[in-house]
Write an enzyme that holds these catalytic residues in place. Structure first.
Site, PDB file in Angstrom:
ATOM      1  CB  SER A   1      32.761  35.521  38.065  1.00  0.00           C
ATOM      2  OG  SER A   1      32.149  34.612  37.031  1.00  0.00           O
TER       3      SER A   1
ATOM      4  CE  LYS B   1      30.393  32.149  38.281  1.00  0.00           C
ATOM      5  NZ  LYS B   1      31.511  31.797  37.294  1.00  0.00           N
TER       6      LYS B   1
ATOM      7  CE1 TYR C   1      26.739  31.932  37.735  1.00  0.00           C
ATOM      8  CE2 TYR C   1      25.760  31.506  35.594  1.00  0.00           C
ATOM      9  CZ  TYR C   1      27.190  31.774  36.216  1.00  0.00           C
ATOM     10  OH  TYR C   1      28.308  31.860  35.993  1.00  0.00           O
TER      11      TYR C   1
ATOM     12  CE1 TYR D   1      36.760  33.868  36.200  1.00  0.00           C
ATOM     13  CE2 TYR D   1      38.130  35.524  35.433  1.00  0.00           C
ATOM     14  CZ  TYR D   1      36.866  35.239  35.759  1.00  0.00           C
ATOM     15  OH  TYR D   1      35.817  36.197  35.728  1.00  0.00           O
TER      16      TYR D   1
ATOM     17  CB  VAL E   1      33.495  38.492  32.231  1.00  0.00           C
ATOM     18  CG1 VAL E   1      34.126  37.220  32.002  1.00  0.00           C
ATOM     19  CG2 VAL E   1      32.159  38.224  32.274  1.00  0.00           C
TER      20      VAL E   1
HETATM   21  O1  DON Z   1      28.462  32.360  33.338  1.00  0.00           O
HETATM   22  C1  DON Z   1      28.640  33.389  32.502  1.00  0.00           C
HETATM   23  O2  DON Z   1      29.059  33.299  31.478  1.00  0.00           O
HETATM   24  C2  DON Z   1      29.110  34.741  33.393  1.00  0.00           C
HETATM   25  N1  DON Z   1      27.938  35.500  33.507  1.00  0.00           N
HETATM   26  C3  DON Z   1      30.068  34.389  34.203  1.00  0.00           C
HETATM   27  C4  DON Z   1      30.824  35.755  34.490  1.00  0.00           C
HETATM   28  C5  DON Z   1      32.267  35.599  34.760  1.00  0.00           C
HETATM   29  O3  DON Z   1      32.385  36.729  35.322  1.00  0.00           O
HETATM   30  C6  DON Z   1      32.877  34.498  34.588  1.00  0.00           C
HETATM   31  N2  DON Z   1      33.689  34.100  35.624  1.00  0.00           N
HETATM   32  N3  DON Z   1      34.062  33.303  36.402  1.00  0.00           N
END
Ligand code: DON
Length: 346
Positions: free
Chosen positions: A83, A86, A208, A260, A278
């Site tokens: 993320s 983003k 994405y 978050y 994450v």
């Molecule tokens: O969309 C997902 O599940 C992850 N690839 C997103 C990663 C993440 O760090 C969540 N944060 N907003």
């Protein structure tokens, strides 16, 4: 015969000698030693490939707007940006469409909800902001390109400008994301129902998943943050990564929505525009001064790196980095850097 040393090269050499002995290096070492033993937090495992990270990995990197580099610990250990991508993709969507068109498709309100919540703004049907999954998928959908390959190429080109090197994808994480990404598909189709995303949504979901799978390290995150801190120009390569007029847009959503459902407390305690992922990365911006990149995979219940939060909080408090800190009487960060001469934009 040795090449003649230009003034610029001499300036660089003196600069790196100064930063090699700068007190800030010892400060970062101290911080790293203080938090390296923290064992709280859990490694993300909802994407099977992420669970393979070593909980001991810990790197802290700070890059100043005049190009000084301070790396401590595992700063070259690759991990997926997740993320943290983003806000940078949001910046690219702004460049592709302009502010008003982007705001038709994605809002700029913090949610207080988890990053993968299946929720849209009831009145406008827009996702709340570009830093939760719904908003990030809508943002990815806005990335231009003459075909899918061109959209990916443009996206990677943007990361290359921010990091100053050619980035690559972690294919295993990408495959893992796309085979387990049912929730993201559900969010995307909900937005398709409300006309918030285009007919290219399947392709945009792939985009994405790819943006989340870009491999970076803590040093990259610091350079990316320093680029935003420097008005959009990468302080190492002197290349512009984003149109200056959109830097403040990116930084404001990072400040209000970047961490978050911890975003409010983060803004209060640390007060810096930031984004976590994450994979264990945190990218924090000290506008006009420096960028901070931290990597440590164990996450707290909200999905933020435990050691990353602690280290940022201490840096912010110790050097008065909070955006609204006025008349700070403690030790100045710049006194620890021994700043060298400002370089010119190429
Ligand atoms: O969309 C997902 O599940 C992850 N690839 C997103 C990663 C993440 O760090 C969540 N944060 N907003």
């Amino acid at each position: 015969m040795a090449e003649k040393t230009s003034d610029g090269a001499l300036d660089d050499l003196i600069g790196s000698l100064k930063s090699a002995v700068a007190p800030f290096r010892a400060t970062l070492n101290e911080l790293h030693a203080k938090y390296r033993g923290v064992t709280d937090g859990k490694i993300a495992n909802y994407i099977p490939e992420l669970a393979m990270a070593d909980p001991k990995w810990f790197g802290i990197s700070v890059v100043t707007v005049d190009g000084q580099v301070f790396d401590v610990g595992d700063c070259e250990q690759p991990f997926t940006v997740q993320s943290v991508s983003k806000p940078f993709v949001f910046g690219m969507a702004l460049e592709d469409h302009g502010r008003e068109a982007v705001l038709q498709k994605v809002g700029i309100e913090p949610t207080g909800e988890a990053f993968n919540a299946i929720v849209l703004d009831e009145k406008s049907n827009r996702p709340f902001n570009p830093l939760v999954n719904s908003g990030a998928i809508a943002t990815a959908d806005l990335i231009h390109g003459k075909d899918f390959a061109d959209r990916i190429k443009r996206l990677l080109g943007m990361f290359n400008r921010y990091t100053g090197r050619n980035v690559h994808l972690d294919n295993a994480v990408f495959m893992s994301e796309r085979t387990t990404g049912h929730r993201n598909r559900a969010i995307a189709h909900l937005m398709l129902n409300f006309g918030m995303v285009s007919h290219l949504i399947e392709e945009s979901l792939e985009l994405y998943f790819q943006q989340c799978s870009v491999l970076v390290h803590a040093h990259d995150l610091a350079v990316m943050a320093a680029t935003l801190a420097n008005g959009g120009v990468n302080p190492i390569t002197q290349q512009r990564a984003i149109d200056q007029q959109y830097v403040k847009d990116v930084l404001s959503v990072m400040l209000t929505c970047g961490m978050y459902d911890y975003a409010g407390e983060w803004a209060y305690r640390v007060g810096l525009p930031a984004k976590s992922g994450v994979g264990g990365g945190i990218c924090a911006v000290v506008p006009g001064r420096c960028g901070i990149g931290i990597f440590s995979p164990p996450l707290d219940a909200r999905g933020n790196s435990v050691r990353g939060i602690k280290a940022c909080e201490e840096l912010s408090n110790r050097f008065g980095l909070h955006s609204f800190e006025l008349g700070f009487a403690g030790e100045k960060l710049e006194d620890q850097f021994r700043l060298r001469k400002n370089r010119r934009e190429a």
